[in-house]
Scaffold this active site. Structure first.
Site, PDB file in Angstrom:
ATOM      1  N   ARG A   1      53.533  21.367 -20.251  1.00 40.42           N
ATOM      2  CA  ARG A   1      54.440  21.493 -19.104  1.00 40.42           C
ATOM      3  C   ARG A   1      55.531  20.440 -19.079  1.00 40.42           C
ATOM      4  O   ARG A   1      56.329  20.398 -18.152  1.00 40.42           O
ATOM      5  CB  ARG A   1      53.647  21.394 -17.794  1.00 40.42           C
ATOM      6  CG  ARG A   1      52.514  22.407 -17.698  1.00 40.42           C
ATOM      7  CD  ARG A   1      51.978  22.481 -16.292  1.00 40.42           C
ATOM      8  NE  ARG A   1      51.429  21.188 -15.869  1.00 40.42           N
ATOM      9  CZ  ARG A   1      50.820  20.980 -14.709  1.00 40.42           C
ATOM     10  NH1 ARG A   1      50.706  21.974 -13.848  1.00 40.42           N
ATOM     11  NH2 ARG A   1      50.347  19.810 -14.392  1.00 40.42           N
TER      12      ARG A   1
ATOM     13  N   THR B   1      25.900  16.199   8.147  1.00 43.79           N
ATOM     14  CA  THR B   1      26.376  15.313   7.074  1.00 43.79           C
ATOM     15  C   THR B   1      27.585  15.958   6.429  1.00 43.79           C
ATOM     16  O   THR B   1      27.631  17.175   6.275  1.00 43.79           O
ATOM     17  CB  THR B   1      25.303  15.073   5.994  1.00 43.79           C
ATOM     18  OG1 THR B   1      25.943  14.514   4.835  1.00 43.79           O
ATOM     19  CG2 THR B   1      24.620  16.360   5.559  1.00 43.79           C
TER      20      THR B   1
ATOM     21  N   ASP C   1      28.374  15.737   3.426  1.00 46.07           N
ATOM     22  CA  ASP C   1      28.139  16.010   2.001  1.00 46.07           C
ATOM     23  C   ASP C   1      27.703  17.438   1.697  1.00 46.07           C
ATOM     24  O   ASP C   1      27.788  17.879   0.554  1.00 46.07           O
ATOM     25  CB  ASP C   1      27.079  15.039   1.456  1.00 46.07           C
ATOM     26  CG  ASP C   1      27.627  13.636   1.296  1.00 46.07           C
ATOM     27  OD1 ASP C   1      28.856  13.460   1.437  1.00 46.07           O
ATOM     28  OD2 ASP C   1      26.841  12.710   1.038  1.00 46.07           O
TER      29      ASP C   1
ATOM     30  N   ASP D   1      24.838  18.575   1.352  1.00 45.27           N
ATOM     31  CA  ASP D   1      23.791  18.576   0.320  1.00 45.27           C
ATOM     32  C   ASP D   1      22.405  18.850   0.906  1.00 45.27           C
ATOM     33  O   ASP D   1      21.419  18.257   0.481  1.00 45.27           O
ATOM     34  CB  ASP D   1      23.802  17.242  -0.420  1.00 45.27           C
ATOM     35  CG  ASP D   1      23.605  16.058   0.511  1.00 45.27           C
ATOM     36  OD1 ASP D   1      23.677  16.248   1.754  1.00 45.27           O
ATOM     37  OD2 ASP D   1      23.377  14.949   0.020  1.00 45.27           O
TER      38      ASP D   1
ATOM     39  N   GLY E   1      24.443   8.888   8.222  1.00 49.40           N
ATOM     40  CA  GLY E   1      25.904   8.842   8.257  1.00 49.40           C
ATOM     41  C   GLY E   1      26.444   9.753   9.339  1.00 49.40           C
ATOM     42  O   GLY E   1      25.946  10.861   9.525  1.00 49.40           O
TER      43      GLY E   1
ATOM     44  N   GLY F   1      44.743  22.491  -5.646  1.00 54.60           N
ATOM     45  CA  GLY F   1      45.319  22.860  -6.935  1.00 54.60           C
ATOM     46  C   GLY F   1      45.204  21.738  -7.955  1.00 54.60           C
ATOM     47  O   GLY F   1      46.103  21.550  -8.784  1.00 54.60           O
TER      48      GLY F   1
ATOM     49  N   ASP G   1      19.245  14.513   4.974  1.00 58.50           N
ATOM     50  CA  ASP G   1      17.878  14.686   4.478  1.00 58.50           C
ATOM     51  C   ASP G   1      17.031  13.431   4.722  1.00 58.50           C
ATOM     52  O   ASP G   1      15.821  13.522   4.935  1.00 58.50           O
ATOM     53  CB  ASP G   1      17.878  15.094   3.003  1.00 58.50           C
ATOM     54  CG  ASP G   1      18.302  13.974   2.099  1.00 58.50           C
ATOM     55  OD1 ASP G   1      19.228  13.217   2.481  1.00 58.50           O
ATOM     56  OD2 ASP G   1      17.727  13.820   1.008  1.00 58.50           O
TER      57      ASP G   1
ATOM     58  N   ARG H   1      27.866  11.710  -2.817  1.00 54.33           N
ATOM     59  CA  ARG H   1      27.106  10.814  -3.686  1.00 54.33           C
ATOM     60  C   ARG H   1      26.340  11.586  -4.763  1.00 54.33           C
ATOM     61  O   ARG H   1      26.381  11.236  -5.938  1.00 54.33           O
ATOM     62  CB  ARG H   1      26.137  10.023  -2.810  1.00 54.33           C
ATOM     63  CG  ARG H   1      25.595   8.754  -3.369  1.00 54.33           C
ATOM     64  CD  ARG H   1      24.980   7.946  -2.230  1.00 54.33           C
ATOM     65  NE  ARG H   1      26.017   7.350  -1.398  1.00 54.33           N
ATOM     66  CZ  ARG H   1      26.474   6.101  -1.599  1.00 54.33           C
ATOM     67  NH1 ARG H   1      25.977   5.346  -2.570  1.00 54.33           N
ATOM     68  NH2 ARG H   1      27.415   5.609  -0.821  1.00 54.33           N
TER      69      ARG H   1
ATOM     70  N   ARG I   1      20.929   3.141  10.483  1.00 59.52           N
ATOM     71  CA  ARG I   1      19.787   3.241   9.572  1.00 59.52           C
ATOM     72  C   ARG I   1      18.657   2.456  10.235  1.00 59.52           C
ATOM     73  O   ARG I   1      18.900   1.523  11.005  1.00 59.52           O
ATOM     74  CB  ARG I   1      20.113   2.616   8.217  1.00 59.52           C
ATOM     75  CG  ARG I   1      21.482   2.986   7.647  1.00 59.52           C
ATOM     76  CD  ARG I   1      21.482   4.334   6.954  1.00 59.52           C
ATOM     77  NE  ARG I   1      22.849   4.694   6.540  1.00 59.52           N
ATOM     78  CZ  ARG I   1      23.179   5.874   6.082  1.00 59.52           C
ATOM     79  NH1 ARG I   1      22.296   6.843   5.991  1.00 59.52           N
ATOM     80  NH2 ARG I   1      24.417   6.141   5.718  1.00 59.52           N
TER      81      ARG I   1
ATOM     82  N   MET J   1      34.145  11.693  -1.385  1.00 58.77           N
ATOM     83  CA  MET J   1      32.742  11.441  -1.102  1.00 58.77           C
ATOM     84  C   MET J   1      31.848  12.545  -1.678  1.00 58.77           C
ATOM     85  O   MET J   1      32.330  13.611  -2.075  1.00 58.77           O
ATOM     86  CB  MET J   1      32.520  11.285   0.395  1.00 58.77           C
ATOM     87  CG  MET J   1      32.912   9.889   0.888  1.00 58.77           C
ATOM     88  SD  MET J   1      32.332   9.564   2.561  1.00 58.77           S
ATOM     89  CE  MET J   1      32.509   7.778   2.650  1.00 58.77           C
TER      90      MET J   1
END
Lengths: 335, 335, 335, 335
Positions: A217, A126, A128, A130, A11, A186, A103, A172, A72, A170
């Site tokens: 509230r 990436t 992400d 991750d 990505g 917030g 990864d 995953r 890919r 996003m």
């Protein structure tokens, strides 16, 4: 060392161009030529490449996407693919290959290492975040700000109509974007993959939180940040379910691919620049089989396997303040 | 004239606060007090209001949403509702009511006029720009830029991966946002409600356009801007259908409520400011039953019925350049 | 602990409101009331304050500036001022005071500690990032992005005209904004206070760098980022001097106060949120005389004196890549 | 018609690239080849040009600056320069030349017309909007939003400190940016060239306005938008003068070249796209000696002389609301 190659894979992420630029400028600093493969590992297999001059990376630091394109590539993961890639690298007399990606790309790097003896280094690219071993990945900071900007906009409408919005971000398998976006917007609620590894979120408790919020509230805006893939059918289905249970109108918003693009924010450009230069310096000193990362303000070298063997943990204090301190129900007894 | 009331109704739009501010400052300029009703017509029925001081509108010109909140209100549309609202306005000795909203709100204005003899004026406030008699509506300019910013981001990924993206923008019955967003993002295709009044878009022709594009330019990015509600199942379903027909990966992105919020761009603030001041000036000279608009750089007064009786047409020249001149298939014979 | 007070002091910084919100929500979480003093230490002297309810901090996380206002305050620095402030705090039965500001504000905190026995904690709030003991200060991240956005814009013109621009950024005694902005804008030159502690930049060498750049690359754009206060007369004078020496047109741009404002970026909101909550938690456990910071992803407590006794160093690797690797002259021998 | 040439001249403006793209795509639509001259009229003199393919204008619609570069060119204004340019155009068999720039560029166009019989058309490209015959110029909309974004940021600090800021915006001889920026930022004062044609602003009255404002509202933020070149010494000197007279701290901010760059906002891209296409269509039908503009939503053809013979007037209603209705002193008697 005479020739370095670079490619982007997986990505795309804002800052990849800044990393390419850094690799090129650092290589030239040392008198090393740079080859850029196009379309990720596909370019490696099909010898689709170009020599990268300084002028090619002029004025790209601010651009999203990747000038080398990404893709890919199934064919590369076979032994035949690995061998072909190795042959092509050897034919071009490449001394080191720098792979910018996630990864999956690093697994590709290890695969290639079985067939090619040149130096292979990775840069974490990436949105992400991750990837274990580096505090942040290239593109992550921009993605948070992009998500945040969108949620800030939704908050305007949510407030005007005192409405419930479910916002899918996003990430995953990792809640980094989700948690950061929730804290800084917030948000009243956040659903992250790390919190629901074996189960689905509990609808009754989610519905109850909304209802309690409106009791405390009065009618008010309420934003729930939801990482993708947590709920079957996504936020569209989850919004329906919550509406059925509470009778309150719940609107879904899917931020989607918007989060991947855009001009990189300053921190992504800085991270990409440092990682790119360091990778070239590391390759020159013979390093291989590692991802370059940054941890606690130091450049670090992480063996590829370590980047995916262990899941990177969310910031526990950030999770604590979002789920405890800032929880409006737990905050309801205003003194 | 001693007292003017103002409310915002229907979907919120960036610039509504700038319009409220203009109404308040213009009224004070003439020594007229301002009452702000909250939650649209609901506030009128339930006497939920506040006196608006200059300090209340200080520093709101740049904020999205509406400080007066908005809401839909079924009860108001009955005769009983109309009478109740009239009684409440009379009780507060309101001389004129200024309603900021879309065509639904203006129908409400006409309904109220059957029961109340005060002056009623409207300001066009909706991102959709689907109000006849004014060149633009408050919020429209910001919505285009918001959509554009998102599409620019998606283009980065589309380019990096040479991918097809379908991007759904707002505009339930009108293609203003869609057409503008398509032209200024350089979109390869656009689907607007005005083009498909009696039929669905033709899948074969859409699929063919994508395939021809890839024949002409090689694999490349391709962005299709789609107004909401054109295709049953939205862009998610349309992306599936096109994928099935072409075998090419098509990704859907729904911009959604993000388009409604955000700090208004300059033109929305300017438009809102002019319309708000002019409405107060018009009320003082006894005008009623009209929407204030701007047409060809002149302030105009448009009878409420005219705002919805006739559909506002898209800019034909803009449509021409998007569908003819910029069509990449028609442009394929580069000299 | 029953009552906490909070104030903002010194130059305002984006994220101060997020910090105020965090202090209020964390206090309420523990059932503690919050008093907000207005106009920095002035409010302390003149008992200008308000009770901060949750609703007061609703929807302020995204706003620049500070809802509590800020100010400089000479009177407070005297013994009499300190005593008066202490008396006022005691009269209101304040248990702890949280001060959001820069090193001047922390000196004020120490001064107050001589007269008042309550707990005093600080949060680093300044765009300059010149506070020792914390990796970043609240507002710093936003300031870099604001500067960057402006420089990206100037680059467009610089490129179109192949022109030299000198861009002055904030950072009176520290080059954090300057160095970061230079790296991430791809600036050709950067002048930082840390590099010129005892002397002025050498005009001949600056002029020579510009001339060499134009020899190597042909006429081209060239951006020099300059921290304020380095050159007497600022970039306006420096641009004149360089023009005289090189005969090349040099344009000055002073970013100025624009860098102080704006909606905080995500990292500033996250940092402010964490620091604000932690400060309340620390106060509850009796901590005093410290600034709360974040270092290497851990919350840290830094004695006030340490925040200014030692200058925080620039990132040496970032400086290295900007001045060595990315230097276009050192990069000129493209292989 | 077989070959069209295009160039950008004078100050760059966001949207110039969108105009270049439109010219190229429209030409290709008609099977006409496009030559792009570089560096404005210099490229014409020195035969510095390139054939522009569709791929050259792919993905440039969103970029600031101009891919053809711009420059001032003294040599071109001589008879010899005009003859040389004409010879070069003839040698390349150019049928029509499209010049994107401001009134200086259009004077150049008329000059060229004395020596060359090909068709010459102009597109208004300047942020200043000071070209008669078109409602807006390419780049103007972006410049307002850029100025506005900066002033919104300064307002944050101004509010936090309740301070006076003088903000200098571009617009050497025309107050379009100044007036628009003032209205949409809610500025308390505006100084435009149109208001001071024969005299300087009256210091006493400016000082008095500030003082009255602070009497009416208490200490508060106050923003004065000032067009460049109105006051000798600029806003730096004016701020000093006002400080001396009022004793109140006044801070100058010069927005400068930042206003010229950046990704064009949607309206600039749309305007540029329409003008670019229309220019090619007009050239094909034999039109020459005209600027293409848009007036009251219609494409118009304006003889070059008319673009500078008459000054374009500011919107009188906008001026009225800024100077009358929104004047805080005239608004002080809140009912």
């Amino acid at each position: 060392m005479k020739r370095i190659a670079v490619l982007t894979s997986g990505g795309d992420a804002p800052g990849m161009n800044a990393a390419i630029r850094a690799v090129v400028l650092a290589s030239h600093y040392f008198g090393v030529q740079v080859i850029g493969y196009r379309h990720g590992f596909n370019g490696l297999l099909e010898q689709e490449y170009q020599i990268l001059q300084s002028s090619d990376v002029n004025n790209i630091i601010q651009r999203g996407g990747t000038i080398l394109k990404s893709a890919r590539c199934q064919a590369f993961t076979t032994d035949e693919g690995g061998r072909q890639a190795a042959d092509n690298l050897t034919a071009l007399e490449i001394d080191a290959l720098i792979i910018i990606g996630g990864d999956g790309s690093f697994r590709g790097a290890v695969h290639l290492g079985r067939f090619w003896s040149g130096k292979i280094l990775g840069l974490p690219g990436t949105i992400d975040n991750d990837i274990n071993g580096t505090d942040a990945t290239i593109g992550y900071y921009t993605a948070i700000d992009t998500a945040l900007e969108s949620i800030d906009r939704v908050r305007d409408t949510a407030d005007a109509f005192e409405r419930i919005f479910l916002i899918e971000v996003m990430g995953r398998h990792a809640g980094f974007i989700g948690l950061s976006a929730a804290v800084c917007s917030g948000a009243e609620q956040v659903l992250l993959p790390e919190l629901f590894t074996d189960n689905l979120p509990d609808l009754d408790s989610l519905a109850g939180h909304i209802q309690t919020a409106q009791k405390i509230r009065g009618k008010c805006s309420y934003i729930m940040v939801v990482s993708e893939n947590i709920w079957p059918g996504g936020v569209m289905d989850l919004a329906d379910q919550l509406h059925q249970r509470t009778g309150i109108d719940c609107r879904p918003v899917i931020l989607g691919h918007v989060q991947r693009g855009g001009s990189p924010v300053s921190l992504d450009r800085i991270l990409a620049s440092k990682l790119g230069v360091y990778a070239v310096e590391a390759a020159r000193t013979g390093k291989t089989g590692i991802m370059i990362g940054e941890h606690n303000q130091q450049m670090v070298e992480v063996p590829f396997q370590d980047t995916w063997n262990q899941a990177k943990a969310l910031d526990p204090y950030l999770l604590h303040i979002q789920q405890e301190t800032f929880d409006l129900v737990k905050n309801s007894n205003n003194p």
